[in-house]
Design a protein around this motif. Structure first.
Motif, PDB file in Angstrom:
ATOM      1  N   CYS A 218      33.624  11.046  35.225  1.00 18.25           N
ATOM      2  CA  CYS A 218      34.672  12.010  34.893  1.00 18.25           C
ATOM      3  C   CYS A 218      34.597  13.231  35.804  1.00 18.25           C
ATOM      4  N   TYR A 219      33.396  13.703  36.039  1.00 23.79           N
ATOM      5  CA  TYR A 219      33.198  14.879  36.891  1.00 23.79           C
ATOM      6  C   TYR A 219      33.725  14.635  38.307  1.00 23.79           C
ATOM      7  N   TYR A 220      33.321  13.527  38.905  1.00 22.87           N
ATOM      8  CA  TYR A 220      33.725  13.262  40.287  1.00 22.87           C
ATOM      9  C   TYR A 220      35.204  12.908  40.397  1.00 22.87           C
ATOM     10  N   LEU A 221      35.745  12.280  39.373  1.00 21.68           N
ATOM     11  CA  LEU A 221      37.177  11.977  39.407  1.00 21.68           C
ATOM     12  C   LEU A 221      37.992  13.265  39.327  1.00 21.68           C
ATOM     13  N   LEU A 222      37.515  14.227  38.545  1.00 20.98           N
ATOM     14  CA  LEU A 222      38.207  15.512  38.460  1.00 20.98           C
ATOM     15  C   LEU A 222      38.158  16.238  39.802  1.00 20.98           C
ATOM     16  N   GLN A 223      37.031  16.143  40.504  1.00 22.03           N
ATOM     17  CA  GLN A 223      36.935  16.759  41.829  1.00 22.03           C
ATOM     18  C   GLN A 223      37.935  16.144  42.798  1.00 22.03           C
ATOM     19  N   LEU A 224      38.152  14.851  42.637  1.00 22.27           N
ATOM     20  CA  LEU A 224      39.077  14.141  43.518  1.00 22.27           C
ATOM     21  C   LEU A 224      40.515  14.618  43.321  1.00 22.27           C
ATOM     22  N   PHE A 225      40.881  14.892  42.089  1.00 21.33           N
ATOM     23  CA  PHE A 225      42.241  15.321  41.779  1.00 21.33           C
ATOM     24  C   PHE A 225      42.448  16.821  41.986  1.00 21.33           C
ATOM     25  N   SER A 226      41.390  17.592  41.847  1.00 19.79           N
ATOM     26  CA  SER A 226      41.525  19.053  41.899  1.00 19.79           C
ATOM     27  C   SER A 226      41.776  19.552  43.328  1.00 19.79           C
TER      28      SER A 226
END
Length: 226
Positions: A218-226
């Motif tokens: 979840c953390y890394y996926l959020l970084q990808l979208f942010s």
């Protein structure tokens, strides 16, 4: 660092909450003959909410790590001795309670001091609500079974796991971050990963794989979208 008085008060509140939880589960087991699986789920779900209390009270990471260590020791002893039958029955071939305690420590180490407690909460609450809901629904209404790597599951239970996990992730992300449509994608993707990890639950290993890898994903996926 919060003042000593506030620290003591915070620890007291958490300890009181956990104590009440244990008393309730033990009372149900001893005096009302509640099924041991039900009492374990009460503790499983109830204890998971402590992470929200720790987040709200801004409890330091080292206290959570010590609590994780202490809970791990209790879980190991309870595996062999009947000190807490409502949590982990004697001879039960599962180390789920131990893995549960370890996962809290791992997620605290990874995220808490980086000012990212939301991901610690996501991992723990996906496990507590998603995994527990899947188990309860699967046992009661699971008609369509499947076998995955030696673990017997039901499609009803896995579907519940995915829905509940998505709700948990979306709720926390929406609380912390401004709303964007991609939060839905992140929540659903994390829920799918969590559900896949939960299908492999031999000796309770999912109690560490589900929270830890779901939170990291979840953390890394959020970084990808942010």
């Amino acid at each position: 660092m919060i003042p000593i008085f506030s620290q003591t008060l915070s620890i007291t509140l958490v300890g009181f909450y956990l104590g009440i939880l244990i008393v309730i589960s033990e009372t149900l087991r001893r005096y009302y003959q509640a099924d041991s699986e039900i009492t374990r789920k009460i503790v499983h779900i109830g204890a998971g909410q402590v992470i929200l209390l720790a987040w709200w009270l801004n409890i330091p990471s080292y206290l959570i790590l010590w609590a994780s260590f202490g809970a791990s020791m209790v879980a190991i002893i309870s595996y062999f001795l009947p000190i807490l039958p409502s949590v982990n029955g004697v001879g039960r071939k599962s180390l789920g309670t131990l893995f549960y305690a370890l996962s809290i420590g791992i997620l605290t180490f990874l995220f808490w001091d980086k000012s990212l407690p939301q991901f610690t909460a996501i991992g723990i609450l996906v496990m507590t609500w998603g995994d527990a809901s899947a188990a309860l629904v699967g046992q009661r209404w699971g008609k369509h079974k499947y076998l995955f790597l030696g673990s017997k599951k039901s499609w009803e239970g896995s579907g519940t796991m995915m829905v509940v996990s998505a709700i948990v992730v979306l709720s926390i992300l929406s609380f912390v971050y401004p709303w964007h449509n991609y939060l839905l994608i992140i929540a659903l993707s994390t829920a799918i990963i969590a559900t896949f990890l939960e299908t492999f639950s031999i000796v309770g290993i999912d109690n560490v794989t589900v929270p830890v890898f779901s939170a990291i994903f979840c953390y890394y996926l959020l970084q990808l979208f942010s």
